[in-house]
Design a protein around this motif. Sequence first.
Motif, short mmCIF file in Angstrom:
data_model
loop_
_atom_site.label_atom_id
_atom_site.label_comp_id
_atom_site.label_asym_id
_atom_site.label_seq_id
_atom_site.Cartn_x
_atom_site.Cartn_y
_atom_site.Cartn_z
N ALA A 155 0.83 -1.21 0.00
CA ALA A 155 0.00 0.00 0.00
C ALA A 155 0.86 1.26 0.00
O ALA A 155 0.60 2.20 -0.75
N SER A 156 1.90 1.27 0.83
CA SER A 156 2.72 2.48 0.94
C SER A 156 3.55 2.72 -0.32
O SER A 156 3.76 3.86 -0.73
N VAL A 157 4.03 1.64 -0.96
CA VAL A 157 4.81 1.81 -2.19
C VAL A 157 3.90 2.27 -3.33
O VAL A 157 4.28 3.13 -4.13
N LEU A 158 2.69 1.73 -3.40
CA LEU A 158 1.79 2.07 -4.50
C LEU A 158 1.19 3.46 -4.33
O LEU A 158 1.18 4.27 -5.27
N PHE A 159 0.68 3.76 -3.13
CA PHE A 159 -0.04 5.01 -2.93
C PHE A 159 0.73 6.06 -2.13
O PHE A 159 0.30 7.20 -2.03
N GLY A 160 1.88 5.68 -1.53
CA GLY A 160 2.65 6.64 -0.76
C GLY A 160 2.22 6.68 0.70
O GLY A 160 1.22 6.09 1.10
N VAL A 161 3.00 7.37 1.49
CA VAL A 161 2.75 7.48 2.93
C VAL A 161 2.78 8.94 3.32
O VAL A 161 3.63 9.70 2.87
N SER A 162 1.85 9.37 4.15
CA SER A 162 1.84 10.74 4.67
C SER A 162 2.04 10.71 6.16
O SER A 162 1.40 9.95 6.88
N GLN A 163 2.95 11.54 6.62
CA GLN A 163 3.19 11.70 8.04
C GLN A 163 3.23 13.18 8.37
O GLN A 163 3.99 13.93 7.75
N GLY A 164 2.42 13.60 9.29
CA GLY A 164 2.37 15.02 9.66
C GLY A 164 3.58 15.43 10.47
O GLY A 164 4.12 14.65 11.24
N ASP A 165 4.01 16.69 10.30
CA ASP A 165 5.12 17.18 11.12
C ASP A 165 4.56 17.71 12.43
O ASP A 165 3.39 17.54 12.76
N SER A 218 5.39 10.38 -1.64
CA SER A 218 4.67 9.91 -2.81
C SER A 218 5.01 8.47 -3.14
O SER A 218 6.11 7.99 -2.91
N GLY A 219 4.00 7.79 -3.69
CA GLY A 219 4.18 6.42 -4.14
C GLY A 219 4.21 6.36 -5.65
O GLY A 219 4.35 7.37 -6.35
N ARG A 220 4.08 5.14 -6.20
CA ARG A 220 4.18 4.96 -7.64
C ARG A 220 3.06 5.69 -8.39
O ARG A 220 3.29 6.24 -9.47
N VAL A 221 1.84 5.68 -7.85
CA VAL A 221 0.72 6.34 -8.52
C VAL A 221 1.01 7.82 -8.72
O VAL A 221 0.80 8.38 -9.80
N GLU A 222 1.51 8.46 -7.69
CA GLU A 222 1.79 9.89 -7.76
C GLU A 222 2.99 10.18 -8.67
O GLU A 222 3.00 11.17 -9.41
N ALA A 223 3.98 9.29 -8.63
CA ALA A 223 5.18 9.49 -9.45
C ALA A 223 4.87 9.39 -10.94
O ALA A 223 5.61 9.92 -11.78
#
Length: 583
Positions: free
Chosen positions: A378-388, A397-402
């Motif tokens: 999931a994280s590789v395909l769609f990316g991961v978001s972490q708030g500061d 960003s993941g593969r979809v966004e790239a």
Amino acid sequence: MTHLTIISGEASGSRHNLEKAPLTIGRSRECQIQLRDPMVSRRHARVYFASGQYWVEDLGSRNSTLVNGQKIANAQALHSGDRLEIGETTLVFESEVSSSTQSEVVEPRSPAEGLEETVFEDSVGPLWFLEQPFEANSLEILYRIASILNAGLGLPHLVRDSLGAIRSFFKANTACFFLTEQLAPLIQPTLVLSDEPSPPVSQRVVLFSLRSRRAVCVRDTRAELPPTDVVNQTGAATGRSLMCAPLIHSEKVFGAILVDHLQPNYFDHRSLASFTAIAHLIGGAGAQAQRIERLEAEVRMAQGGPASTEALTGVSPAIAKLHRQITEAAHAEEPVLIVGEYGSGKHEAAQAVHQNSPRQAGPLVWFHVLATEEADLASVLFGVSQGDANGVDQPGSGRVEAAHGGTLVIEEIGALPRQLQKELLAFLRTLKFQRVGAQRQYFSDARLIVTTSQPLEEAVLAGRFDPDLFAAIGVLTIVVPPLRDRGDDVVELAKRLVQELAPRVGRRKISLSAPVIQAFQVYRWPGNIRELRSVIERMVARARGDELVIPDLPGEILEQVHRIVPPTELEKTTDGGSVPRTP
């Protein structure tokens, strides 16, 4: 009141109440406690209430679950004040439920709800077969499996060929292959070969084998499994016989194989000895093939350069049809489904569609499902978001966004878990997606190309693949022909490869002898172009003269060729001779 309090790591200070309902901890959004920590598996551990007290069990995680600093192998009773360590997070268990003063260890419960614990009479360790005598027919199947594993094929073809050989040898009604690194509530087979449209698969048996790392022989499902097990709910007058064995490499379980027969008491300890030996062979070769898939995927992502052209080169009618399909798909915007056997050239076809499309100036991004750790899909395909610290969404960003503005190629889409299939379908419909852990949606104008070496129609019928997603990706279909259906292309491709590879071993020129040409035309090439390249590389490396001759051929090719053409006839062949074709 009973609760878990996080005292260090992500979400430190938060408290989670336990109300005698199972609570799962992991990276998945489906977990009650979600930890966005790369050290944490997708479904890492579970806390549940049973027999008057709370227990914790590890769900087959990569980095283990610790209780009071000790790794747990089985489900363990929890006592107030116990500390659970999962990745970088520490949780404290606090409870008013009374329990014994000494910790207990019990056999792990299945993550699938409602499965009673089962003890199997015939369950053995993965190397038990080393102590058993083998009959002649057992040695024959081991040789067949070894030949398949040594042919240099990729994981999908290795699995299908091995499973077919296993099913044939044991005369099994059903043969299943499971590729899994996490013990999910429902373990779906990656590949099923069966006479039944939707064969029943005992989750109880598969999970026991994966958890205990033991092979199992159930001689009669009616006698050894409860009536509620799916294999006992088929309406048949008698039970079945089945075997299941884990696939282990370097102390890590990465899958399992299962066979069943409609006749009870069909399998016995002799069958189990052969079956565990086969699982041992496949375990090492399968893990190696999986590593190669991952390395090749990483190289493709890093290089992004032109693919080899052998898959698209030739003059046969089959390759001409492929060129027409690629041209049609390149001038469209709909998703493209590329179907073909392992090594036949699906990668090259996908690249040709992109390079001849209006998106050719945009990025071409690759995502190989089988080459990605299950917990990271999931994280590789769609990316991961972490708030500061200020709550601002940080990029991941993941593969979809790239692939925005270009093309995203998902290889072996049939192995994508059902939940991710639904998320991918939602993206196809809206071009919007959600990063793991994010609260908002993102947009990506990426065209989708997917490839598969397995028939998705069968996966849909078996419930392993979403029918709506299948309809969405199948608007345009490209069928890459296997090498055996490309006529004399195999000879021309072999000559080109010899010319390309000869200088690497210090030769200016090497030719193919007439008997070798005949052997190439007769051989079925299960690994297609990738196998052809591998075979030429080995032959060129061992060649003693300026011509490749029959002794230079690998053993697996000679074995198949000699079944069709006697060795004496093969040696008589000249360039003008006729060549018998395989049926």
